[in-house]
Scaffold this motif. Structure first.
Motif, PDB file in Angstrom:
ATOM      1  N   SER A   3       0.839  -1.191   0.000  1.00  0.00           N
ATOM      2  CA  SER A   3       0.000   0.000   0.000  1.00  0.00           C
ATOM      3  C   SER A   3       0.877   1.245   0.000  1.00  0.00           C
ATOM      4  N   SER A   4       0.240   2.373  -0.234  1.00  0.00           N
ATOM      5  CA  SER A   4       0.939   3.663  -0.254  1.00  0.00           C
ATOM      6  C   SER A   4       0.227   4.622   0.680  1.00  0.00           C
ATOM      7  N   PRO A   6      -0.792   7.992  -0.301  1.00  0.00           N
ATOM      8  CA  PRO A   6      -0.788   8.962  -1.384  1.00  0.00           C
ATOM      9  C   PRO A   6      -1.396  10.326  -1.036  1.00  0.00           C
ATOM     10  N   LEU A  27      -4.131   1.815  -1.931  1.00  0.00           N
ATOM     11  CA  LEU A  27      -3.771   1.936  -3.348  1.00  0.00           C
ATOM     12  C   LEU A  27      -4.935   2.517  -4.145  1.00  0.00           C
ATOM     13  N   ASP A  52       3.797   9.609  -2.759  1.00  0.00           N
ATOM     14  CA  ASP A  52       3.681   8.634  -1.680  1.00  0.00           C
ATOM     15  C   ASP A  52       4.449   9.194  -0.491  1.00  0.00           C
ATOM     16  N   ASP A  54       6.406   9.464   2.865  1.00  0.00           N
ATOM     17  CA  ASP A  54       7.315   8.550   3.536  1.00  0.00           C
ATOM     18  C   ASP A  54       7.911   9.267   4.743  1.00  0.00           C
ATOM     19  N   ASP A  59       9.686  11.816   0.068  1.00  0.00           N
ATOM     20  CA  ASP A  59       8.463  11.270  -0.511  1.00  0.00           C
ATOM     21  C   ASP A  59       8.719  10.844  -1.952  1.00  0.00           C
ATOM     22  N   ILE A  62       4.778   8.927  -7.460  1.00  0.00           N
ATOM     23  CA  ILE A  62       4.151   7.758  -8.079  1.00  0.00           C
ATOM     24  C   ILE A  62       3.962   8.003  -9.567  1.00  0.00           C
TER      25      ILE A  62
END
Length: 121
Positions: A3-4, A6, A27, A52, A54, A59, A62
């Motif tokens: 998964s992300s 986003p 997702l 995404d 982080d 980050d 995508i």
């Protein structure tokens, strides 16, 4: 984890104007966020980057969608639909699409961009 986390950044001529909320661990994010911003008469393009988030490093991008002034002129009543993401880094493979509604309101002197970032998959 499959998964992300986003979120989207909307840029007008490479200037970041909008950042959506982050949708955690998915997702298939749903944003449903709508924004109106003033458009300069000389703008060239609107870019929407799907990122995404982080916490431990930078980050990740995508993918992105680029909408030019000419593309908007082809849709005077606005555009609504799914748009495939394109890669930012040519070495990265991109899969996914984003559901947008984009409309330019007003006249040449006082135009506004109405951008609705709905969802992605």
């Amino acid at each position: 984890t499959g998964s992300s986390d986003p979120y989207c950044i909307v840029k007008i001529d490479d200037e970041a104007i909008i950042r959506t909320a982050t949708v955690w661990k998915t997702l298939s994010p749903f944003w449903g966020e709508e924004y109106e911003v003033h458009l300069q008469p000389t703008f060239h393009s609107i870019s929407i980057y799907v990122m995404d988030e982080d916490a431990l490093s930078r980050d990740d991008v995508i993918g992105k969608v680029c909408i030019t002034r000419d593309m908007l002129a082809e849709h005077p009543k606005g555009y609504s639909g799914w748009v495939s993401l394109s890669e930012v880094d040519p070495d990265e493979e991109v899969q996914g699409e984003i559901h947008l509604r984009v409309e330019v309101l007003g006249s040449q002197g006082g135009r506004q961009l109405c951008c609705t970032v709905l969802e992605a998959r």
